[in-house]
Motif scaffolding. Structure first.
Motif, short mmCIF file in Angstrom:
data_model
loop_
_atom_site.label_atom_id
_atom_site.label_comp_id
_atom_site.label_asym_id
_atom_site.label_seq_id
_atom_site.Cartn_x
_atom_site.Cartn_y
_atom_site.Cartn_z
N GLU A 1 3.39 -4.09 -6.37
CA GLU A 1 2.12 -3.41 -6.61
C GLU A 1 1.03 -4.44 -6.99
O GLU A 1 1.32 -5.62 -7.16
CB GLU A 1 2.26 -2.39 -7.74
N ASP A 2 -0.17 -3.96 -7.16
CA ASP A 2 -1.27 -4.82 -7.61
C ASP A 2 -0.97 -5.32 -9.02
O ASP A 2 -0.66 -4.53 -9.92
CB ASP A 2 -2.57 -4.03 -7.60
N ASN B 1 3.73 -11.44 -9.33
CA ASN B 1 3.56 -10.31 -10.24
C ASN B 1 4.38 -10.47 -11.51
O ASN B 1 3.92 -10.15 -12.62
CB ASN B 1 3.96 -9.01 -9.54
N LYS C 1 5.37 -12.26 -3.44
CA LYS C 1 4.51 -11.34 -4.20
C LYS C 1 5.19 -10.94 -5.51
O LYS C 1 4.54 -10.88 -6.57
CB LYS C 1 4.21 -10.11 -3.35
N GLU D 1 -2.78 -3.70 -11.97
CA GLU D 1 -2.29 -2.37 -12.32
C GLU D 1 -1.00 -2.46 -13.14
O GLU D 1 -0.79 -1.68 -14.07
CB GLU D 1 -2.06 -1.54 -11.06
N ASN E 1 0.82 -1.20 0.00
CA ASN E 1 0.00 0.00 0.00
C ASN E 1 0.85 1.25 0.00
O ASN E 1 0.54 2.24 -0.65
CB ASN E 1 -0.93 0.01 1.22
#
Length: 592
Positions: free
Chosen positions: A569-570, A462, A458, A573, A5
């Motif tokens: 990040e997401d 990604n 993560k 996105e 975040n």
């Protein structure tokens, strides 16, 4: 606030020369937002270099370090001298020796002086939170040999950190101000670096618009729990060592798959350094000192300064730049014919082509022909891969994904006590290791790395999404990633049970013009470094090898290669950014 975040809420700067992350005093990267800006930086164009307020610390000397050097020169220097500040007296002497070794035989040796400076220890228990006794080495030299001193600073990675310089300014020069501006590289310095790989003078008077006042800095520290109580620095270093070795042990789920009879490793065999390059440099120094000096082997195309270390310090290097099975077969043939080497250095996987060396075969050759194996696992990281059973020493840049925040430098070396060379290497490190990892840097690194494993997972997820996008893009001619490489089987041999293939991707386009358009359109941070929590892109070959583009193409490094270090990040996105960049590129093709 979680890492993810926090980084999603950071604005992506498009301003040339601004720090990455934005408004970060001790940032590790710098914004070069377009392909043209990167070329302009390498060419020393005024429209770029005049705006450089930050830079990668081994290439761009921080304004605070510049101010410290200026103060020291003014107080202790002689007329016409410049100075450079290192983390210890012994390091300064090594820099002096390097200058002497590179001075032509028919030229008089320059006058080079070395000075040791120290700060006072804490006088009370209360002061232990803010005061640490520390010593540094300062080398004074005439301007004519500045490029040699700067080359040592860059290659060895042993220069002081900006946090240490900040501390020294406060304690050695309490009346002086160090709220200074960062100077940009001059055109002459940029052009010189293209050949020498050096960076701007630390003695240039400077003035910065970037530094926050102390109240703002304190607010940021409090908000993110970053108050640096110096008395906890020794404990932070112990925690870092245990975290490094602990991750290795925790991932040791099926050692028989990797190598039989592997023993547990000891945190006492972990050594911390001020940068990843310093860890590689000191491994090389260990081999030169603990064993008869021989040439080393660089297996595979590595990051530029790894090869510089092997070339410029000691007897030299055999460079096997392709790093493939044929290269390994040729090495075996040469070894069987009597060639002697001190060690083999390799990256796992390599940067930027993401090739994985055959570590099983390399270890077997090392045992047969009595040389050391040094593996840099930074790109893979030790959550994803387990290389220690095959290496005598493992080097890691903790600056990268281990830290993630791009605001502190650090490195580590881990010794493998199973190998025959362990006793001699352990003796060397016991006698010669200096702990020059600055206390505040250790505290920041410890804080940053607490969720290393979570972030690594993560990043793996990604990155796979980005790889899938790139594979299906018709404009792209090749994607480099460990799982796509013809060396995937060697990666899988060392991949941990729950590991992935990492966060670094390189790719090239069929049309170089598409590469430029696509890169310029990407709404990511753009600049040097990798392993950051935020996605970071660069035209890698232009940035790292601008002065030798034809030479590196011999080793399959395309001059138009783009490298992306994927963050946390997401993922949706991230893919949207790639899709929009592709749309801009396709529209550009239609309009041309």
């Amino acid at each position: 606030m979680t890492h993810a975040n926090r980084f999603l809420n950071i604005m992506i700067s498009q301003a040339i020369g601004e720090s990455i992350p934005n408004n970060t005093e001790h940032a590790v990267s710098v914004t070069l937002p377009t392909w043209e800006a990167t070329v302009g930086y390498e060419e020393g164009e005024e429209w770029v270099v005049s705006k450089m307020n930050s830079g990668y610390p081994r290439f761009f000397i921080h304004s605070i370090i510049q101010q410290l050097a200026s103060n020291i020169t003014a107080k202790y220097g002689r007329t016409g001298e410049q100075c450079m500040v290192f983390s210890s007296y012994n390091i300064s002497k090594r820099c002096r020796d390097f200058i002497y070794s590179k001075t032509p035989a028919n030229t008089a040796k320059p006058t080079v002086r070395v000075l040791k400076l120290s700060t006072v220890p804490p006088r009370t228990d209360l002061e232990k939170s803010t005061v640490v006794e520390t010593s540094i080495g300062v080398i004074f030299f005439p301007p004519a040999v500045f490029t040699l001193a700067k080359a040592y600073w860059q290659h060895s990675g042993e220069g002081i950190s900006s946090r240490l310089a900040e501390y020294l300014l406060k304690h050695l020069f309490p009346q002086s101000t160090h709220k200074v501006d960062v100077t940009g590289d001059t055109k002459a310095e940029i052009q010189a670096r293209r050949i020498q790989k050096i960076s701007p003078s630390i003695n240039t008077p400077t003035v910065s618009k970037r530094r926050d006042d102390e109240d703002t800095t304190m607010f940021i520290d409090q908000k993110f729990g970053r108050i640096l109580d110096l008395k906890f620095a020794p404990a932070a270093k112990i925690a870092l060592k245990r975290r490094i070795i602990g991750n290795i042990e925790e991932l040791d789920l099926d050692l028989n798959k990797i190598r039989e009879n592997t023993k547990k490793f000891d945190a006492d065999d972990v050594y911390l350094y001020p940068s990843g390059m310093a860890s590689i440099f000191n491994c090389h120094q260990a081999l030169l000192s603990a064993f008869p000096p021989q040439k080393s082997v660089c297996f595979g195309f590595p990051y530029v300064d790894t090869l510089n270390i092997l070339k410029k310090f000691g007897p030299g290097v055999h460079f096997l730049g392709l790093g493939d099975d044929q290269s390994l077969a040729e090495l075996e043939q040469n070894l069987s014919n009597g060639m002697k080497i001190s060690g083999l250095f390799c990256e796992c996987p390599s940067n930027p082509l993401l090739k994985t060396p055959n570590l099983k075969k390399i270890r077997a050759l090392a045992d047969t022909y009595d040389f050391a194996v040094v593996v840099d696992d930074t790109v893979g990281n030790f959550i994803n891969i387990h290389v220690l059973p095959y290496a005598d020493m493992v080097c890691t840049s903790l600056t990268k994904v281990f830290s993630g925040d791009s605001n502190v430098m650090g490195g580590s070396v881990v010794l493998n006590k199973e190998t025959r060379k362990y006793a001699q290497l352990k003796k060397y490190f016991t006698m010669h290791y200096e702990d020059v990892f600055w206390a505040q840097d250790a505290l920041v690194m410890e804080r940053n790395s607490r969720d290393f494993a979570e972030r690594s997972r993560k990043v793996n997820e990604n990155t796979q999404e980005i790889v899938n996008f790139l594979k299906n893009c018709s404009l792209i001619s090749k994607v480099y990633y460990p799982s796509l490489s013809d060396t995937k089987n060697y990666y899988d041999d060392i991949k941990t049970q729950n590991g992935g293939y990492g966060g670094l991707i390189s790719f090239i386009f069929h049309d170089p013009n598409d590469a430029i358009t696509f890169f310029n359109a990407m709404n990511f941070h753009k600049g040097p470094s990798l392993g950051t929590n935020f996605t970071l892109a660069c035209p890698y070959t232009i940035l790292a090898h601008y002065g030798e583009l034809e030479e590196v193409e011999k080793w399959d490094i395309d001059r138009n290669l783009i490298r992306i270090s994927v963050g946390i990040e997401d993922k949706k996105e991230l893919v949207e950014v790639m899709e929009k960049s592709l749309e801009v590129t396709l529209n550009s093709r239609r309009d041309s």
